[in-house]
Design a protein around this motif. Structure first.
Motif, PDB file in Angstrom:
ATOM      1  N   LEU A 155      -0.059   7.269  -2.628  1.00  0.00           N
ATOM      2  CA  LEU A 155      -1.240   6.422  -2.428  1.00  0.00           C
ATOM      3  C   LEU A 155      -0.871   4.945  -2.540  1.00  0.00           C
ATOM      4  O   LEU A 155      -1.340   4.119  -1.741  1.00  0.00           O
ATOM      5  CB  LEU A 155      -2.331   6.769  -3.446  1.00  0.00           C
ATOM      6  CG  LEU A 155      -3.066   8.091  -3.254  1.00  0.00           C
ATOM      7  CD1 LEU A 155      -4.082   8.299  -4.372  1.00  0.00           C
ATOM      8  CD2 LEU A 155      -3.757   8.123  -1.892  1.00  0.00           C
ATOM      9  N   GLU A 156      -0.063   4.612  -3.520  1.00  0.00           N
ATOM     10  CA  GLU A 156       0.350   3.203  -3.701  1.00  0.00           C
ATOM     11  C   GLU A 156       1.165   2.731  -2.499  1.00  0.00           C
ATOM     12  O   GLU A 156       0.985   1.591  -2.028  1.00  0.00           O
ATOM     13  CB  GLU A 156       1.154   3.053  -5.002  1.00  0.00           C
ATOM     14  CG  GLU A 156       0.316   3.227  -6.246  1.00  0.00           C
ATOM     15  CD  GLU A 156       1.147   3.317  -7.524  1.00  0.00           C
ATOM     16  OE1 GLU A 156       0.580   3.035  -8.593  1.00  0.00           O
ATOM     17  OE2 GLU A 156       2.352   3.671  -7.465  1.00  0.00           O
ATOM     18  N   ASP A 157       2.042   3.594  -1.986  1.00  0.00           N
ATOM     19  CA  ASP A 157       2.833   3.246  -0.800  1.00  0.00           C
ATOM     20  C   ASP A 157       1.923   3.049   0.413  1.00  0.00           C
ATOM     21  O   ASP A 157       2.118   2.113   1.205  1.00  0.00           O
ATOM     22  CB  ASP A 157       3.860   4.337  -0.483  1.00  0.00           C
ATOM     23  CG  ASP A 157       5.001   4.380  -1.488  1.00  0.00           C
ATOM     24  OD1 ASP A 157       5.148   3.403  -2.270  1.00  0.00           O
ATOM     25  OD2 ASP A 157       5.742   5.392  -1.513  1.00  0.00           O
ATOM     26  N   GLY A 217      -2.379  -1.395   3.886  1.00  0.00           N
ATOM     27  CA  GLY A 217      -3.482  -2.147   3.292  1.00  0.00           C
ATOM     28  C   GLY A 217      -4.043  -3.223   4.206  1.00  0.00           C
ATOM     29  O   GLY A 217      -5.256  -3.445   4.253  1.00  0.00           O
ATOM     30  N   ALA A 218      -3.186  -3.888   4.938  1.00  0.00           N
ATOM     31  CA  ALA A 218      -3.639  -4.970   5.815  1.00  0.00           C
ATOM     32  C   ALA A 218      -4.431  -4.447   7.011  1.00  0.00           C
ATOM     33  O   ALA A 218      -5.301  -5.148   7.543  1.00  0.00           O
ATOM     34  CB  ALA A 218      -2.440  -5.775   6.306  1.00  0.00           C
ATOM     35  N   THR A 219      -4.173  -3.229   7.448  1.00  0.00           N
ATOM     36  CA  THR A 219      -4.845  -2.695   8.634  1.00  0.00           C
ATOM     37  C   THR A 219      -6.101  -1.888   8.282  1.00  0.00           C
ATOM     38  O   THR A 219      -6.870  -1.546   9.181  1.00  0.00           O
ATOM     39  CB  THR A 219      -3.882  -1.780   9.439  1.00  0.00           C
ATOM     40  OG1 THR A 219      -3.479  -0.699   8.604  1.00  0.00           O
ATOM     41  CG2 THR A 219      -2.681  -2.566   9.925  1.00  0.00           C
ATOM     42  N   GLU A 244     -12.362   0.923   3.225  1.00  0.00           N
ATOM     43  CA  GLU A 244     -11.268   1.889   3.064  1.00  0.00           C
ATOM     44  C   GLU A 244     -10.273   1.408   1.998  1.00  0.00           C
ATOM     45  O   GLU A 244      -9.806   2.204   1.189  1.00  0.00           O
ATOM     46  CB  GLU A 244     -10.534   2.104   4.397  1.00  0.00           C
ATOM     47  CG  GLU A 244     -11.333   2.873   5.427  1.00  0.00           C
ATOM     48  CD  GLU A 244     -10.620   2.941   6.774  1.00  0.00           C
ATOM     49  OE1 GLU A 244     -10.695   4.008   7.407  1.00  0.00           O
ATOM     50  OE2 GLU A 244      -9.994   1.931   7.183  1.00  0.00           O
ATOM     51  N   ARG A 245      -9.968   0.125   2.038  1.00  0.00           N
ATOM     52  CA  ARG A 245      -9.026  -0.437   1.066  1.00  0.00           C
ATOM     53  C   ARG A 245      -9.610  -0.337  -0.345  1.00  0.00           C
ATOM     54  O   ARG A 245      -8.919   0.062  -1.283  1.00  0.00           O
ATOM     55  CB  ARG A 245      -8.663  -1.883   1.403  1.00  0.00           C
ATOM     56  CG  ARG A 245      -7.495  -2.391   0.557  1.00  0.00           C
ATOM     57  CD  ARG A 245      -6.982  -3.774   0.938  1.00  0.00           C
ATOM     58  NE  ARG A 245      -7.993  -4.802   0.758  1.00  0.00           N
ATOM     59  CZ  ARG A 245      -8.639  -5.430   1.746  1.00  0.00           C
ATOM     60  NH1 ARG A 245      -8.366  -5.156   3.004  1.00  0.00           N
ATOM     61  NH2 ARG A 245      -9.541  -6.352   1.494  1.00  0.00           N
ATOM     62  N   ARG A 246     -10.902  -0.685  -0.504  1.00  0.00           N
ATOM     63  CA  ARG A 246     -11.553  -0.575  -1.821  1.00  0.00           C
ATOM     64  C   ARG A 246     -11.535   0.865  -2.313  1.00  0.00           C
ATOM     65  O   ARG A 246     -11.236   1.134  -3.490  1.00  0.00           O
ATOM     66  CB  ARG A 246     -12.991  -1.088  -1.738  1.00  0.00           C
ATOM     67  CG  ARG A 246     -13.186  -2.475  -2.292  1.00  0.00           C
ATOM     68  CD  ARG A 246     -14.661  -2.792  -2.470  1.00  0.00           C
ATOM     69  NE  ARG A 246     -15.505  -2.335  -1.359  1.00  0.00           N
ATOM     70  CZ  ARG A 246     -15.824  -3.066  -0.288  1.00  0.00           C
ATOM     71  NH1 ARG A 246     -15.411  -4.309  -0.191  1.00  0.00           N
ATOM     72  NH2 ARG A 246     -16.575  -2.567   0.670  1.00  0.00           N
TER      73      ARG A 246
END
Length: 171
Positions: free
Chosen positions: A70-72, A78-80, A85-87
């Protein structure tokens, strides 16, 4: 001069008397670290602990791998990702981190409790074996790194010390 002569004669008498007393005592030493390391019961205890905690350890490793994925994903994508979704992904990561930390803490605590239980059983077994051996082979004193493991009544002066302390206390 007579007092000095008496002291010297007394010291000389003690010098010859001490080896005779020491020759009558049977002393022993136990290397407890070596016993704990080499006793078959110690290996059996380690095997029991490994068998008991291996499944939980594997589950923890898997949970850590899932968290890393998940972190990877967050760092790579994350930018896309959309803000929502990022939250959601960040919340997921925080939640899983908390769960993994809690599981690790519980695992460590449970393992330490069980290890201490196994060590207490092993130490009792070793103590019983030493005491039985000392009594069978008529040892007067058995030491372990400066600590007394077994003392026969022949070398135990506890009652005499208590009697002396009681006498001093009464004065």
């Amino acid at each position: 001069m007579k007092a000095l002569l008496r002291v010297l004669l007394g010291a000389l008498a003690l010098t010859f008397a001490l080896p005779a007393v020491a020759a009558e005592l049977k002393l022993g030493f136990v290397n407890a670290a070596r016993v704990l390391k080499s006793a078959p019961q110690a290996e059996a205890a380690l095997n029991r602990l490994e068998k008991e905690f291996s499944p939980r350890d594997k589950a923890l490793v898997e949970a850590q791998k899932a968290l890393r994925k998940l972190e990877d994903r967050l760092s790579k994508d994350g930018a896309t990702l959309s803000d929502a979704e990022r939250r959601d992904l960040e919340r997921d990561i925080i939640s899983q981190r908390r769960d993994v930390k809690r599981a690790q803490d519980e695992f460590r605590e449970d393992f330490n409790i069980r290890r201490n239980e196994e060590m207490a059983k092993l130490q009792k077994l070793i103590q019983d074996a030493i005491t039985a051996l000392a009594q069978e082979e008529r040892y007067d004193l058995v030491l372990n790194d400066g600590a007394v493991i077994f003392a026969s009544e022949a070398v135990d002066i506890t009652d005499k010390v208590l009697k002396r302390l009681s006498a001093v206390h009464g004065n």
